[in-house]
Structures are given as structure tokens and as C-alpha cells.
Design a protein around this motif. Structure first.
Motif, PDB file in Angstrom:
ATOM      1  N   PRO A  69      40.276  39.745  27.218  1.00  0.00           N
ATOM      2  CA  PRO A  69      39.689  41.071  27.402  1.00  0.00           C
ATOM      3  C   PRO A  69      38.660  41.150  28.524  1.00  0.00           C
ATOM      4  O   PRO A  69      38.589  42.155  29.235  1.00  0.00           O
ATOM      5  CB  PRO A  69      39.041  41.346  26.034  1.00  0.00           C
ATOM      6  CG  PRO A  69      39.859  40.563  25.066  1.00  0.00           C
ATOM      7  CD  PRO A  69      40.240  39.318  25.799  1.00  0.00           C
ATOM      8  N   VAL A  70      37.857  40.095  28.689  1.00  0.00           N
ATOM      9  CA  VAL A  70      36.858  40.117  29.766  1.00  0.00           C
ATOM     10  C   VAL A  70      37.547  40.070  31.127  1.00  0.00           C
ATOM     11  O   VAL A  70      37.161  40.803  32.056  1.00  0.00           O
ATOM     12  CB  VAL A  70      35.856  38.954  29.609  1.00  0.00           C
ATOM     13  CG1 VAL A  70      35.040  38.779  30.888  1.00  0.00           C
ATOM     14  CG2 VAL A  70      34.923  39.230  28.440  1.00  0.00           C
ATOM     15  N   LEU A  71      38.572  39.239  31.273  1.00  0.00           N
ATOM     16  CA  LEU A  71      39.318  39.231  32.525  1.00  0.00           C
ATOM     17  C   LEU A  71      39.975  40.585  32.780  1.00  0.00           C
ATOM     18  O   LEU A  71      40.081  41.032  33.926  1.00  0.00           O
ATOM     19  CB  LEU A  71      40.374  38.128  32.505  1.00  0.00           C
ATOM     20  CG  LEU A  71      39.865  36.688  32.530  1.00  0.00           C
ATOM     21  CD1 LEU A  71      41.031  35.711  32.497  1.00  0.00           C
ATOM     22  CD2 LEU A  71      38.987  36.433  33.739  1.00  0.00           C
ATOM     23  N   LEU A  72      40.397  41.238  31.714  1.00  0.00           N
ATOM     24  CA  LEU A  72      40.940  42.590  31.829  1.00  0.00           C
ATOM     25  C   LEU A  72      39.882  43.534  32.395  1.00  0.00           C
ATOM     26  O   LEU A  72      40.155  44.351  33.284  1.00  0.00           O
ATOM     27  CB  LEU A  72      41.423  43.075  30.472  1.00  0.00           C
ATOM     28  CG  LEU A  72      42.009  44.483  30.401  1.00  0.00           C
ATOM     29  CD1 LEU A  72      43.277  44.570  31.238  1.00  0.00           C
ATOM     30  CD2 LEU A  72      42.298  44.875  28.961  1.00  0.00           C
ATOM     31  N   GLY A  93      47.856  42.833  38.765  1.00  0.00           N
ATOM     32  CA  GLY A  93      48.114  41.498  38.260  1.00  0.00           C
ATOM     33  C   GLY A  93      46.874  40.897  37.632  1.00  0.00           C
ATOM     34  O   GLY A  93      46.930  40.236  36.585  1.00  0.00           O
ATOM     35  N   PHE A  94      45.726  41.145  38.286  1.00  0.00           N
ATOM     36  CA  PHE A  94      44.451  40.698  37.718  1.00  0.00           C
ATOM     37  C   PHE A  94      44.060  41.559  36.511  1.00  0.00           C
ATOM     38  O   PHE A  94      43.579  41.059  35.500  1.00  0.00           O
ATOM     39  CB  PHE A  94      43.344  40.769  38.773  1.00  0.00           C
ATOM     40  CG  PHE A  94      43.440  39.710  39.827  1.00  0.00           C
ATOM     41  CD1 PHE A  94      43.097  38.395  39.565  1.00  0.00           C
ATOM     42  CD2 PHE A  94      43.885  40.023  41.101  1.00  0.00           C
ATOM     43  CE1 PHE A  94      43.189  37.418  40.535  1.00  0.00           C
ATOM     44  CE2 PHE A  94      43.975  39.054  42.086  1.00  0.00           C
ATOM     45  CZ  PHE A  94      43.631  37.751  41.803  1.00  0.00           C
ATOM     46  N   VAL A  95      44.254  42.885  36.645  1.00  0.00           N
ATOM     47  CA  VAL A  95      43.803  43.816  35.611  1.00  0.00           C
ATOM     48  C   VAL A  95      44.613  43.667  34.328  1.00  0.00           C
ATOM     49  O   VAL A  95      44.056  43.608  33.229  1.00  0.00           O
ATOM     50  CB  VAL A  95      43.908  45.275  36.119  1.00  0.00           C
ATOM     51  CG1 VAL A  95      43.642  46.256  34.997  1.00  0.00           C
ATOM     52  CG2 VAL A  95      42.911  45.497  37.243  1.00  0.00           C
ATOM     53  N   LEU A  96      45.948  43.613  34.475  1.00  0.00           N
ATOM     54  CA  LEU A  96      46.816  43.610  33.296  1.00  0.00           C
ATOM     55  C   LEU A  96      47.551  42.288  33.103  1.00  0.00           C
ATOM     56  O   LEU A  96      47.547  41.727  32.008  1.00  0.00           O
ATOM     57  CB  LEU A  96      47.835  44.747  33.404  1.00  0.00           C
ATOM     58  CG  LEU A  96      47.280  46.167  33.402  1.00  0.00           C
ATOM     59  CD1 LEU A  96      48.397  47.165  33.658  1.00  0.00           C
ATOM     60  CD2 LEU A  96      46.584  46.481  32.082  1.00  0.00           C
ATOM     61  N   GLY A  97      48.189  41.812  34.174  1.00  0.00           N
ATOM     62  CA  GLY A  97      49.055  40.650  34.044  1.00  0.00           C
ATOM     63  C   GLY A  97      48.350  39.407  33.542  1.00  0.00           C
ATOM     64  O   GLY A  97      48.728  38.831  32.508  1.00  0.00           O
ATOM     65  N   VAL A  98      47.325  38.975  34.260  1.00  0.00           N
ATOM     66  CA  VAL A  98      46.626  37.746  33.875  1.00  0.00           C
ATOM     67  C   VAL A  98      45.900  37.893  32.536  1.00  0.00           C
ATOM     68  O   VAL A  98      46.053  37.054  31.647  1.00  0.00           O
ATOM     69  CB  VAL A  98      45.661  37.293  34.988  1.00  0.00           C
ATOM     70  CG1 VAL A  98      44.833  36.093  34.530  1.00  0.00           C
ATOM     71  CG2 VAL A  98      46.446  36.929  36.244  1.00  0.00           C
ATOM     72  N   GLY A 122      38.081  45.935  39.455  1.00  0.00           N
ATOM     73  CA  GLY A 122      38.671  45.618  40.746  1.00  0.00           C
ATOM     74  C   GLY A 122      39.516  46.748  41.288  1.00  0.00           C
ATOM     75  O   GLY A 122      39.670  46.899  42.508  1.00  0.00           O
ATOM     76  N   MET A 123      40.065  47.577  40.399  1.00  0.00           N
ATOM     77  CA  MET A 123      40.837  48.729  40.852  1.00  0.00           C
ATOM     78  C   MET A 123      39.969  49.722  41.614  1.00  0.00           C
ATOM     79  O   MET A 123      40.468  50.475  42.453  1.00  0.00           O
ATOM     80  CB  MET A 123      41.500  49.415  39.655  1.00  0.00           C
ATOM     81  CG  MET A 123      42.540  48.556  38.937  1.00  0.00           C
ATOM     82  SD  MET A 123      43.914  48.042  39.997  1.00  0.00           S
ATOM     83  CE  MET A 123      44.781  49.606  40.205  1.00  0.00           C
TER      84      MET A 123
END
Length: 393
Positions: A251-254, A153-158, A260-261
Motif C-alpha cells: 500500500p505504501v508503494l501504491l 507500473g509504479f502506482v499499480l503494477g509493483v 508520482g502521477m
């Protein structure tokens, strides 16, 4: 209506379909909760409120979870688990529709509050659900895999929703999320096997000690989330102030979510062997990363490097606390899930409020240090609480 055969817990591989369904649902749940984080400035501009007030969209959502998770979980303990979980996903869909169409901040906040009610039940049920799908010796890995949905959710969703919101408007991002939530209802209905209702736990001898272990885990969970979301709620504001263009926030949040993974993977491979070492390592990384962000700010390159360490550490945090809570055997899996859900959201909502206060007072540069101080309190608690965070399962 035919009755489905009773589910027999086995290994993670045996429960693949159910775990995949829970992972996908968790992905959507976290994306729904966290989507405003990447779009705070845009939302605030359109509805005419400040960044600190817009941040309360995270607070009101988390407040509903913190207050309602335990009572709703107890009151629904006799309902079929699968039907209850599907109902929460339908509620997520409706919440995102309301937010996408909201004419003003009040309706927007009401839509978020409705989503918070769904969230209060969803994570409480899903944590217990994952534990019931497998044998106790596989609990750590099962929860880590399901929690990978949160990390995704953090990596892709948000990040992807943030990029969509930047390109087409924040309302479009919530509209697309509502459509994906509706599709997820079908995925869960098809893949997730039915398990018995939660009921209540009969703890027997040593109940007091087990409840105390659970209380320590839950409280520490709240403190760590409080520190994390003091900063993360306003991460887009911090990145923009460090010189990142608005188009670069997604992109930075990505990237932060992607590292995080690594934390999620680390938790998955260590929680069934060395759970105490896992939680200490992850909280150390979060604390060090936040301090480094504060030192580097407002130099963008330094902030990005430090944020990578911060993100890697936090990627495994949910798994370690969920697993420690389940293994404390201080309550039924569902009530344990409710406590972890509630305390995490006390941290999320409280962190958003603390971050808003720091933002309005001492200023943006103090956010990372405030967050690091709170996570450090959690780390010190873990180091002193060997019974709650034992070296072996």
C-alpha cells in the motif's frame, strides 16, 4: 498477406489507439522490471541469499539493457516495428514464467537476464514508436502519456504485485504477471498501428552539435537514474526498518506511485511549452525528497511524507529526458530511444549496486543521502546545459 496502409502522424487524439497500446505495454514492462523491488526480502529468504545479493536481480536485468539496447536496436532497425514490439512482450511473458518456476537463485537470475534482453529492445522501439505516431509538435504530450504507463507500473503494477506476493508468495506474483503480459500481446496486436522501420538518421549540417546535445541528455539521464535507484531498489528494506509492517509495504508503494502521477501530469502539461522549467522543477523535488527521507529516517511518519515529495518528482523524470533526447535530433528516434533506454538502465543497475554497497557498508541510513547527491549532480548539469535542455521546444 495484405499490406496495412501507411500511418499518417497527427495529434495525440488521432493516435489514441496506438498510444493506449504503448501505454499498456509500458505498464507491463516497468512492472516486470521493478517487481523484485517490493519482494526482495521474501525472495532472498526462500532462495537463501542476503538482501544485498537479491538486489542484484535488478542489476542483472538492467545490465543486459545497458549493454544490449543500442546494438540490438541498430541490428533490428529494418524489421517491422510492430512485430518487433510484440516479440518483446512475448519474451517478457517467458521471462516471468521462468522466474516464477525457478528452483534456485541461478535460474532466477537467468530468467531476469532474459527479460533484460527483451527490455533492451522494448523501450528503444517504444520511445521511437510514440514519436512516430504523432507530429513533432505533439511529441512531448505523446511521450508523457506513454510514460504514464511507466508511472502506472509504479502506482499499480509493483504495489499490487507486492501485495499479491505478500499474501500468496512471490512466485504467484510473477505467475500472474506472466499471464497479464500474455494478454497484453493481444491488446497491442489489435490496437497498435504499423509504422515504418527505424532505419538510420541523416543528420546533415550541425550534426556534431546535435549529437553533443543528445550525449549530454543521455549522460544526465544515467546520473539521475543512478541516484534514484540507489535508494528505490531497497525501498522495501528501508520502509521495514522504519517500522512499517510487511503487509503495509504494498500500500505504501501504491501511495508513492500515486503521487508520482502528479509528476507525470506536470510533465504532460509543460513539456510542449516550458520543457526546461519542467526538468528543473522535477529534479529539485526528487533531490529535496531524498534528503528529507534521510533526515527523517527512521521515523516512519517523516519518511512517508518525504517519500511523497520524492515520488511526485520522479513521476515525470522519464518523460522529460525522453522528450529532450528526441528533440535534440542527434540520432533517429529509435537510436535515441536506445540511448535513453541504455543510460536509464545503467543508472538502474548501477544504482542497485551502489545501494547494495552502501547497505553492506555505511548502512541503510546513508542510502537517501547517497541517492540525493547523485540526483543533485544531474540537476546541476541541467542548469548548465541550456542547449540540451532549452526553455522552449
Amino acid at each position: 498477406m495484405p499490406v496495412a496502409p501507411a500511418w499518417s502522424p497527427g495529434t495525440v487524439r488521432d493516435a489514441t489507439g496506438g498510444i493506449v497500446a504503448l501505454t499498456v505495454a509500458t505498464f507491463l514492462a516497468v512492472t516486470t522490471e521493478m517487481l523484485p523491488v517490493g519482494l526482495l526480502p521474501a525472495i532472498g529468504r526462500e532462495v537463501g541469499v542476503s538482501d544485498s545479493i537479491t538486489g542484484l536481480l535488478v542489476t542483472v536485468y538492467a545490465f543486459m539493457v545497458a549493454v544490449l539496447a543500442v546494438p540490438l536496436t541498430v541490428s533490428t532497425s529494418r524489421l517491422p516495428r510492430k512485430g518487433l514490439l510484440v516479440s518483446t512482450l512475448i519474451a517478457y511473458t517467458l521471462s516471468n514464467v521462468v522466474v516464477a518456476l525457478a528452483p534456485n537463485f541461478a535460474v532466477l537470475a537467468a530468467g531476469r537476464a532474459f527479460g533484460g534482453i527483451a527490455h533492451a529492445v522494448f523501450f528503444s522501439v517504444s520511445i521511437g514508436y510514440a514519436a512516430r505516431l504523432v507530429q513533432p509538435s505533439h511529441t512531448g504530450r505523446a511521450l508523457a502519456v506513454v510514460t504514464a504507463g511507466a508511472s502506472a507500473g509504479f502506482v499499480l503494477g509493483v504495489p499490487l504485485s507486492t501485495s499479491l506476493g505478500t499474501a500468496l508468495g512471490w512466485r504467484a506474483a510473477f505467475g500472474v504477471l506472466a499471464a497479464v503480459c500474455a494478454l497484453t500481446v493481444l491488446v497491442v496486436a489489435l490496437l497498435l498501428p504499423a509504422v515504418p522501420g527505424g532505419g538510420t538518421a541523416h543528420l546533415g549540417d550541425g550534426a556534431g552539435a546535435r549529437r553533443m546535445r543528445l550525449a549530454v541528455v543521455s549522460t544526465t539521464n544515467a546520473v539521475v537514474y543512478l541516484g534514484q535507484f540507489t535508494v528505490y531498489t531497497f525501498v522495501s528494506v528501508l520502509l521495514l526498518a522504519a517500522g512499517l509492517p510487511a503487509a503495509g509495504v504494498g500500500p505504501v508503494l501504491l501511495g508513492i506511485g500515486a503521487v508520482g502521477m502528479l509528476g507525470t501530469w506536470f510533465a504532460a502539461v509543460t513539456l510542449d511549452r516550458r520543457p526546461r522549467a519542467a526538468v528543473v522543477a522535477l529534479l529539485t523535488a526528487v533531490t529535496a525528497g531524498l534528503i528529507a527521507v534521510g533526515i527523517a529516517f527512521p521515523a516512519l511518519a517523516g519518511v512517508l511524507v518525504a517519500a511523497a515529495l520524492w515520488g511526485a518528482g520522479f513521476g515525470g523524470v522519464a518523460s522529460v529526458f525522453q522528450t529532450a533526447a528526441i528533440r535534440s535530433r542527434g540520432a533517429s528516434p529509435e537510436v535515441t530511444g536506445a540511448l535513453i533506454n541504455a543510460t536509464a538502465n545503467i543508472g538502474i543497475g548501477g544504482g542497485a549496486a551502489i545501494g547494495a554497497a552502501v547497505l553492506a557498508g555505511p548502512g541503510l541510513g546513508w542510502l537517501p543521502f547517497a541517492g540525493a547527491a547523485l540526483v543533485l549532480v544531474g540537476l546541476v548539469t541541467v542548469l548548465g546545459a541550456r542547449a540540451s535542455f532549452p526553455p522552449r521546444p
